[in-house]
Each structure stands twice: as C-alpha cells, then as structure tokens.
Design an enzyme around this catalytic site. Structure first.
Site, PDB file in Angstrom:
ATOM      1  N   SER A  14     -59.760  89.794 -60.747  1.00 39.53           N
ATOM      2  CA  SER A  14     -59.788  88.341 -60.639  1.00 39.53           C
ATOM      3  C   SER A  14     -61.096  87.911 -59.981  1.00 39.53           C
ATOM      4  CB  SER A  14     -58.608  87.846 -59.810  1.00 39.53           C
ATOM      5  OG  SER A  14     -57.378  88.235 -60.385  1.00 39.53           O
ATOM      6  N   ASP A  27     -50.491  84.905 -59.503  1.00 42.72           N
ATOM      7  CA  ASP A  27     -51.513  85.896 -59.872  1.00 42.72           C
ATOM      8  C   ASP A  27     -50.925  87.022 -60.715  1.00 42.72           C
ATOM      9  OD1 ASP A  27     -54.173  86.796 -59.831  1.00 42.72           O
ATOM     10  OD2 ASP A  27     -53.783  88.165 -58.165  1.00 42.72           O
ATOM     11  N   GLN A  62     -57.494  80.585 -63.886  1.00 38.16           N
ATOM     12  CA  GLN A  62     -58.158  81.762 -63.318  1.00 38.16           C
ATOM     13  C   GLN A  62     -59.155  82.333 -64.314  1.00 38.16           C
ATOM     14  OE1 GLN A  62     -56.492  85.986 -63.002  1.00 38.16           O
ATOM     15  NE2 GLN A  62     -56.109  85.228 -60.929  1.00 38.16           N
TER      16      GLN A  62
END
Length: 301
Positions: free
Chosen positions: A240, A216, A290
């Site tokens: 996110s 991430d 993502q």
C-alpha cells in the site's frame, strides 16, 4: 488433547486491545504489537491505531456532543515491523467551532513509517443522497474465507500454511471467491461481507477504528485481478502506498457490512482501488480509496 483454538469472543477482544493505544505523554501514544505477528505489520493496523491516537486527542472519543472523525488520509513510507511497538505523535493543527484536524506520525525506532491527517466534525443535519448498495447474495448463503482458505491450504508450502489458516478476528464472506493459487485474469471487482466475529461493545470510536482496520483488507488485491497475479505469484511485489477513508454514517463493525471494491486503473507499477462499505440495511457508511505498488521484480543478474 486440549483445543487451543481461541474463541470468537477472545479473538474480538484481542482485536479491540490491539487497536487501543497507550498514552505515554501528551499527544504521544504507543500501539501494541500483534500477538504472534511476524514480518511486516498489516497496514490496516497502523491506520486504525493512528486513528485511535487522533480520536484520543479530541473531545470526540466518546461521541457525547463532541466532534467525530469523518475522514483520514494516510501515506505509507516504510514497512512496519512486528518486532517493535509503534509510537504515534499527534499534532493538533486546528480546532474550530465545527471542525478539527489532526496530524499523526507513526514511528518505529526513530523512523516515520506513516503520516496521517484526520478531520473531525461536530454532528449536524444536511442534504443527503448516496449510491445504491450492489445486489448481492446475503452473507448467510456464502462460504467464509476461512473455509475457502482451509480448502486451499493443501496447495501451500508448510511455512505459509499456519499463517493462511490461523483464526482471525474479522470474518469475511466473499461473493466472488478469490483464487489463492494459480490466479487467472478477472474483472477488477470484488464484493465481500465482513464483521468482527463477536460483539465488541458500544464505543463508536472503537467501531470506527475497526472499520479503518478492515478497510485495508481485500482492497489492494482488486487491481491485481485483471493481471492474474497475487501475493503467491513468484517475483511479484505489492504494498500500500496511501489510504483514504471517509466515514459517512454511524457504523457497527460487529454487524454485517458489505465491502464493494473496484479498480479503475493500473499502470507504472501502481494500481488504483476504490471501495464502498454498506450496512446490511443498505446505508453507505464509508468510502475508501487506495493506491498501491504492484510490481513484478526483475531477476537479479
């Protein structure tokens, strides 16, 4: 004057402890808060702790002839707060001969903040191919992100300086250093080497969790590059929305890994990001995807 800077070994041990989860009942776990954390919980921490909870609910935590996590798909629903621990509830949806699936709900103060599905497979042999690792300079030839942040810290407000320059358990060495302040448009591509700053032992489940944590990092920023914005841009908002990780090969998070990311699309206040994680010897060990919120907030009238 006594130096209170934590050693690399202490930083690495703290990260392992942070991503560990405490079993409080059958398929119910509690995740720790980050020491010194303020504001919003880092999304990678929630993903990694959720993965650890799912791994604890299978017979694959130790990898001794057992099913191993190979993919996860998570949706962020609410921002987590550093003021409270996170509770993880695991649902055992399927237990087959070769595969198993788990659902994990992460909650704070009775409200879900993340839903995640994870799949586990009993190891077996099969056909193999992979993308080639990008041709990039070795990590030893690059400056660390900590060095780059320190050089830029004089330009940041005092209230952000401590957070920007604090010691971190993951060492990052970007191939293309980012402009933290006054960013200018650039191609939506980033390559960064990363590793835990000290050895963390041999538990494969811990190494997978830390790769999930690190996946991430630097990812959402990729879709911002063509637009010359980042978290320091006044009025800019990012978060996110979802996160998917496929774990292809055994991996050690305390050895150098190359994170190659790109962004094929952005629009409608969302940006899409892709990532490939390679070991130093060129193995593709993980793939990441993502989508994130990237929005310039309108001034209040």
């Amino acid at each position: 004057m006594t130096d209170t800077t934590p050693t690399p070994a202490a930083l690495a041990a703290d990260l392992v402890d942070l991503l560990d989860v405490e079993e409080i009942d059958t398929d119910l776990y509690r995740g720790r808060r980050s020491a010194g954390g303020v504001g919003r919980v880092f999304g990678g921490q929630v993903i990694a702790q959720a993965l650890q909870a799912a791994q604890r609910s299978t017979d694959g935590a130790g990898d001794d002839g057992a099913k191993i996590a190979h993919s996860l798909h998570a949706y962020f629903m609410r921002a987590g707060s550093e003021d409270h621990p996170i509770i993880y509830r695991v649902v055992r949806d399927f237990e087959g001969r070769s595969f198993a699936t788990r659902r994990v709900i992460a909650m704070q103060r009775g409200q879900p903040i993340l839903n995640m599905a994870a799949s586990f497979q009993l190891p077996e042999e099969g056909y193999h191919h992979q993308d080639r690792m990008p041709d990039v300079p070795p990590p030893e030839s690059l400056k660390t992100e900590a060095e780059l942040r320190a050089a830029d810290s004089a330009h940041v407000e005092e209230r952000f300086r401590k957070q920007l320059t604090r010691p971190r358990p993951i060492e990052i060495r970007p191939v293309f250093p980012r402009k933290w302040f006054s960013p200018t448009p650039a191609e939506p591509v980033q390559h960064s080497w990363f590793r835990v700053v000290a050895p963390i032992g041999d538990d494969p489940a811990v190494h997978r969790a830390i790769v999930a944590y690190a996946s991430d990092m630097a990812l959402l920023g990729t879709c911002m590059l063509p637009h010359g914005v980042n978290w320091t841009t006044p009025g800019f908002q990012s978060a996110s929305l979802d996160h998917s990780l496929w774990l292809h090969e055994p991996v050690r998070a305390d050895e150098w890994l190359l994170y190659a990311t790109d962004s094929p699309w952005a629009g409608h206040a969302r940006g899409m990001n892709r990532g490939s994680i390679f070991s130093a010897d060129g193995r593709l060990v993980a793939t990441v995807a993502q989508e994130g919120l990237i929005r310039m907030r309108k001034p209040r009238g």
